[in-house]
Design a protein around this motif. Sequence first.
Motif, PDB file in Angstrom:
ATOM      1  N   GLN A  61       6.992  -7.532   0.885  1.00 26.32           N
ATOM      2  CA  GLN A  61       8.130  -7.118   1.721  1.00 26.32           C
ATOM      3  C   GLN A  61       9.475  -7.452   1.084  1.00 26.32           C
ATOM      4  O   GLN A  61      10.423  -6.692   1.228  1.00 26.32           O
ATOM      5  CB  GLN A  61       8.009  -7.673   3.140  1.00 26.32           C
ATOM      6  N   SER A  95       9.479   0.708  13.828  1.00 31.54           N
ATOM      7  CA  SER A  95       8.944   0.392  12.506  1.00 31.54           C
ATOM      8  C   SER A  95       9.233  -1.040  12.075  1.00 31.54           C
ATOM      9  O   SER A  95       8.498  -1.606  11.269  1.00 31.54           O
ATOM     10  CB  SER A  95       9.475   1.375  11.466  1.00 31.54           C
ATOM     11  N   VAL A  98       6.066  -5.275  12.802  1.00 30.05           N
ATOM     12  CA  VAL A  98       4.839  -5.090  12.015  1.00 30.05           C
ATOM     13  C   VAL A  98       3.625  -5.724  12.680  1.00 30.05           C
ATOM     14  O   VAL A  98       2.490  -5.371  12.358  1.00 30.05           O
ATOM     15  CB  VAL A  98       5.007  -5.600  10.565  1.00 30.05           C
ATOM     16  N   ASP A  99       3.848  -6.656  13.599  1.00 33.73           N
ATOM     17  CA  ASP A  99       2.767  -7.257  14.387  1.00 33.73           C
ATOM     18  C   ASP A  99       3.264  -7.457  15.805  1.00 33.73           C
ATOM     19  O   ASP A  99       4.428  -7.828  16.010  1.00 33.73           O
ATOM     20  CB  ASP A  99       2.360  -8.633  13.827  1.00 33.73           C
TER      21      ASP A  99
END
Length: 156
Positions: A61, A95, A98-99
């Motif tokens: 990332q 978006s 992510v979790d």
Amino acid sequence: MPKDSLDEIDRRLLVALQEDARLTSDELGRRAGLSPSPCARRVRNLEAAGIIKGYVAVVDQAKVGLPISVFVSIKLERQREEELDRFALAVARWSEVVDCYLMTGQRDYLLRVVVKDLPAYETFLKQKLTRLEGVASIESSFALGQVKQSTVLPVV
């Protein structure tokens, strides 16, 4: 195919694929103790059973310009099914998230949000999270560093 029905060969296949999903059929079969044809059949069966949900590339990332991870605890005003569903549907579209986990305890949801910098998180917070109906409180914790990251489940 429930977890209990996985035999040792299936488990070896899952371990090998979690470590490297790009293995050739020959190499995967070798690691599992199978020839390529039965190996491919077993993998297809694991896919059909939903045990293997898909294949992805694990991306760094920070190297793609998203070095900031923020863990966000959310408390909803009410924990009725409609409110839980509305929150889950909204989060699924964002978006940056992510979790997302539905939690027990003091908070209802725990999110991991990735952004490029603090202003980007502020924008996410102001334009998305705080505008969502039914959110009672938001608590953000910024990760200082990552000690461990794994996509490998302990199936053996």
